[in-house]
Design an enzyme around this catalytic site. Structure first.
Site, mmCIF file in Angstrom:
data_model
loop_
_atom_site.group_PDB
_atom_site.id
_atom_site.type_symbol
_atom_site.label_atom_id
_atom_site.label_comp_id
_atom_site.label_asym_id
_atom_site.label_seq_id
_atom_site.Cartn_x
_atom_site.Cartn_y
_atom_site.Cartn_z
ATOM 1 N N ASP A 130 -8.406 61.631 -89.540
ATOM 2 C CA ASP A 130 -7.534 60.679 -89.011
ATOM 3 C C ASP A 130 -6.937 61.437 -87.685
ATOM 4 O OD1 ASP A 130 -5.713 58.669 -88.849
ATOM 5 O OD2 ASP A 130 -5.838 58.486 -91.055
ATOM 6 N N ASP A 232 -5.981 56.240 -85.016
ATOM 7 C CA ASP A 232 -4.587 55.560 -85.501
ATOM 8 C C ASP A 232 -3.764 54.976 -84.423
ATOM 9 O OD1 ASP A 232 -2.430 55.421 -87.751
ATOM 10 O OD2 ASP A 232 -1.373 56.255 -86.002
ATOM 11 N N GLU A 286 -8.108 51.646 -84.859
ATOM 12 C CA GLU A 286 -7.202 50.595 -85.142
ATOM 13 C C GLU A 286 -6.787 49.809 -83.966
ATOM 14 O OE1 GLU A 286 -3.788 50.950 -88.403
ATOM 15 O OE2 GLU A 286 -3.419 52.403 -86.816
ATOM 16 N N HIS A 360 -4.518 52.711 -97.105
ATOM 17 C CA HIS A 360 -3.170 53.647 -97.537
ATOM 18 C C HIS A 360 -2.242 52.499 -96.924
ATOM 19 C CE1 HIS A 360 -4.290 54.656 -93.252
ATOM 20 N NE2 HIS A 360 -2.585 54.685 -93.124
ATOM 21 N N ASP A 361 -2.281 51.681 -95.979
ATOM 22 C CA ASP A 361 -1.253 50.832 -95.510
ATOM 23 C C ASP A 361 -1.053 49.390 -95.994
ATOM 24 O OD1 ASP A 361 -0.416 52.573 -93.528
ATOM 25 O OD2 ASP A 361 -1.946 51.854 -91.860
HETATM 26 C C1 GLC Z 1 -1.159 53.563 -88.479
HETATM 27 C C2 GLC Z 1 -1.264 54.303 -90.104
HETATM 28 C C3 GLC Z 1 0.184 54.372 -90.598
HETATM 29 C C4 GLC Z 1 1.093 54.958 -89.793
HETATM 30 C C5 GLC Z 1 1.306 54.366 -88.587
HETATM 31 C C6 GLC Z 1 2.029 55.234 -87.390
HETATM 32 O O1 GLC Z 1 -0.637 52.367 -88.591
HETATM 33 O O2 GLC Z 1 -2.493 53.831 -90.589
HETATM 34 O O3 GLC Z 1 0.053 54.762 -91.840
HETATM 35 O O4 GLC Z 1 2.361 54.784 -90.476
HETATM 36 O O5 GLC Z 1 0.140 53.979 -87.700
HETATM 37 O O6 GLC Z 1 1.143 56.345 -87.425
#
Ligand code: GLC
Length: 584
Positions: A130, A232, A286, A360-361
């Site tokens: 990540d 991310d 993302e 995880h989100d």
């Molecule tokens: C992304 C991650 C998430 C995190 C956010 C800030 O969306 O997947 O878990 O809290 O970014 O880094």
């Protein structure tokens, strides 16, 4: 450019061009798509905090994952995505990195990481890291120095608004109780920008020195041998530093405006030149936004990334204007199906998508998209597994879903750990909102539901570790666990393995053309996959009742490749949560 440099450049690029041509003979699987390992891979996501604790501190760690390598191998997956393992104060569970080239102490050390990487590679499993590049932790050396003085060499590694110019132009922040993206820093008499929490200052990608430091750090991991990156919040790295007022169309849609900075793609292309193109990596971003926007990340001709997440389907069914509040009337299933069809068609010619129902989100997929009651949990878990692994996109499968883990559904706010939930709780509270209703909604949608420890067996803490775990283990671990499912050939776990094998043995499931059928059927997801004369039909009944399906295809002579009941339905009906794949 000097003439000698020009000649060198021409000769060099010609060599590269021809060597690529001969090496990667475009083996077309179907119109438009070139074969790649990461298109054929199934990626298993491991949230290290919650996977296996080896030292009894209640937090999962790298040695813990090492002890489970054979299990992971036994699943048949091809790659893993590890959530951040870098040094971090852990206020957002590793998404606040304080040192990109060290391992979080709770997780172990670099020696453990090297062993883990080797352990995966020895088993033929690739490792995706990540990469959090939009922001770091306020404890990172860069920020610690930057905040001391405007003359610090790291000051311009961040975005600042000098206080002598008055209040900064409004920017939204997702993890801030006041939803305000600027934080005042006394020593520099300026505000720093944070799209996420105030402990996650945004990095200033407009600064070439910062970018070079980032690329160097990424090369460090690539040279170690990692096989890819999950990027991310990458869509947010470029900002319009004239800080214009937020456009009218913004209207709360932060994905739309924040994800479209003026130099976003220049930076990604530069990253590709400086890092990604030099290794054989899988990259996934993302990437928020509509199809044209997301395609820009993954169109091969643009030389950026390989894959992108689509958020449209996963965020579907929440009430507008409220934080992840599930619509009590359920979601529009017909529309949901059309979203998948739309995103499939987006990548037919260029680019490649991803398929996931949890991470995880997200909450556990069984609770959000299936049915976690004892009657249907098994069937619906297998149905969702069939769905994820039969779409044209790289499947990202979240740990624990292979045994049908479900939401823990906390009653009280004190039980939660997640910064996102706690922020939103405070916001509802400040507005005098209905906190009871909020907590009810969170039982379905909160991120902590997906972060409870892995359920290995019936021993203390489900075999996760001896210490008190950082989030409680789901109380159903005595019945829902890996050990029990290993023994049962009809378990969700063994179904997952079977479905992975099926995808591996059938290219058509990876590359085959996708056609949605019976589009307006309010209960059944039905589609075909076709490649080089082979045709499969996938039927998925998303309801806890017998339903009918009308695809117009006669399955009479079809062969059933997989199904989640001991006796599959024949003809035009499907049993509750029944999943069948036919070869026609
Ligand atoms: C992304 C991650 C998430 C995190 C956010 C800030 O969306 O997947 O878990 O809290 O970014 O880094």
């Amino acid at each position: 450019m000097k003439p000698t440099i020009k000649i060198f450049f021409f000769v060099f690029s010609t060599i590269i061009f021809f060597s690529c041509k001969t090496k990667n003979k475009p083996a077309r699987a179907d119109a438009g798509t070139e074969r790649k390992w990461w298109k054929e891979a199934t990626v298993y996501q491991i949230y290290p905090r919650s996977f296996q604790d080896s030292d009894g501190d209640g937090v999962g760690d790298l040695k813990g994952i090492i002890s489970r390598l054979d299990y992971i191998k036994s699943l048949g997956i091809d790659a893993v995505w590890l959530n951040p393992v870098y040094e971090s104060p852990n206020k957002d569970n590793g998404y606040d990195i304080s040192d990109y080239q060290n391992i979080m102490k709770q997780f172990g050390n670099m020696d453990d990481f090297d062993k883990l990487l080797k352990g995966f590679h020895d088993r033929g499993i690739k490792v995706m890291m990540d990469m959090v590049l939009n922001h770091c932790s306020d404890q990172h050396k860069w920020f610690q120095e930057a905040k001391k003085s405007r003359n610090s060499e790291y000051y311009n590694y961040f975005h600042w608004w000098p206080a002598e110019k008055g209040e900064p132009p409004y920017r939204w922040s997702i993890f801030d109780e006041k939803a305000y993206g600027w934080e005042f820093n006394k020593a520099t008499n300026s505000y720093y920008l944070h799209y996420f929490a105030d402990f996650q200052p945004d990095l200033n990608w407009e600064n070439p020195q910062l970018r070079q430091d980032i690329y160097k750090m990424m090369r460090y991991w690539c040279d170690k041998g990692v096989d890819g990156f999950r990027m991310d919040a990458l869509a947010f790295i470029s900002k319009d530093t004239t800080w214009p007022p937020l456009p009218k169309e913004y209207n709360g849609n932060w994905g739309l405006y924040y994800a479209s900075g003026p130099y976003l793609h220049d930076y990604i292309q530069e990253m590709n030149r400086e890092v990604l193109s030099k290794y054989n990596l899988a990259t996934v971003a993302e990437a928020m936004g509509d199809i044209p926007r997301v395609k820009m990340f993954v169109d091969e001709d643009r030389k950026e990334l390989n894959m992108a997440y689509n958020f449209e389907a996963i965020d579907f069914g929440y009430l507008p204007g409220e934080y992840k509040m599930p619509d009590p009337n359920g979601y529009d299933f017909v529309k949901w199906k059309s979203i998948y069809a739309k995103w499939d068609s987006a990548f037919v010619e260029k680019g490649w998508g991803t398929m996931y129902l949890a991470n995880h989100d997200q909450p556990r997929m069984l609770t959000r998209w299936g049915n976690d009651t004892p009657e249907f949990r098994d069937y619906s878990s297998k149905l969702l597994t069939t769905f994820i692994l039969s779409m044209r996109a790289t499947p990202f499968y979240y740990f624990g879903d292979e045994i049908g883990m479900n939401n823990i559904k906390f009653e009280k706010v004190e039980q939660y750990n997640d910064v996102e939930l706690l922020t939103n709780y405070e916001q509802v509270k400040a507005k005098g909102g209905d906190l009871k209703r909020f907590l009810e909604g969170m039982k379905i949608s909160s991120r902590d539901n997906g972060r409870t420890p892995m359920q290995w067996d019936t021993t203390t803490n489900a075999g996760f570790g001896n210490g008190k775990s950082w989030l409680p283990v789901n109380g159903n671990y005595k019945t829902i666990n890996v050990a029990a499912q290993e023994k049962d050939e009809n378990s969700c776990l063994n179904y997952f393995r079977k479905m992975i094998r099926l995808r591996k043995d059938n290219d058509v499931l990876v590359y085959g053309k996708y056609t949605l059928l019976d589009k307006t059927n309010p209960d059944v997801f039905a589609y075909t996959r076709e490649l080089n004369g082979k045709k499969l039909l996938v039927l998925l009944n998303f309801r806890g009742k017998i339903t009918s399906v009308n695809t117009g295809i006669d399955v009479g002579n079809g062969e059933i490749l997989i199904n989640n009941y001991s006796t599959p339905s024949a003809g035009g009906t499907l049993k509750p949560y029944e999943a069948i794949i036919y070869q026609l």
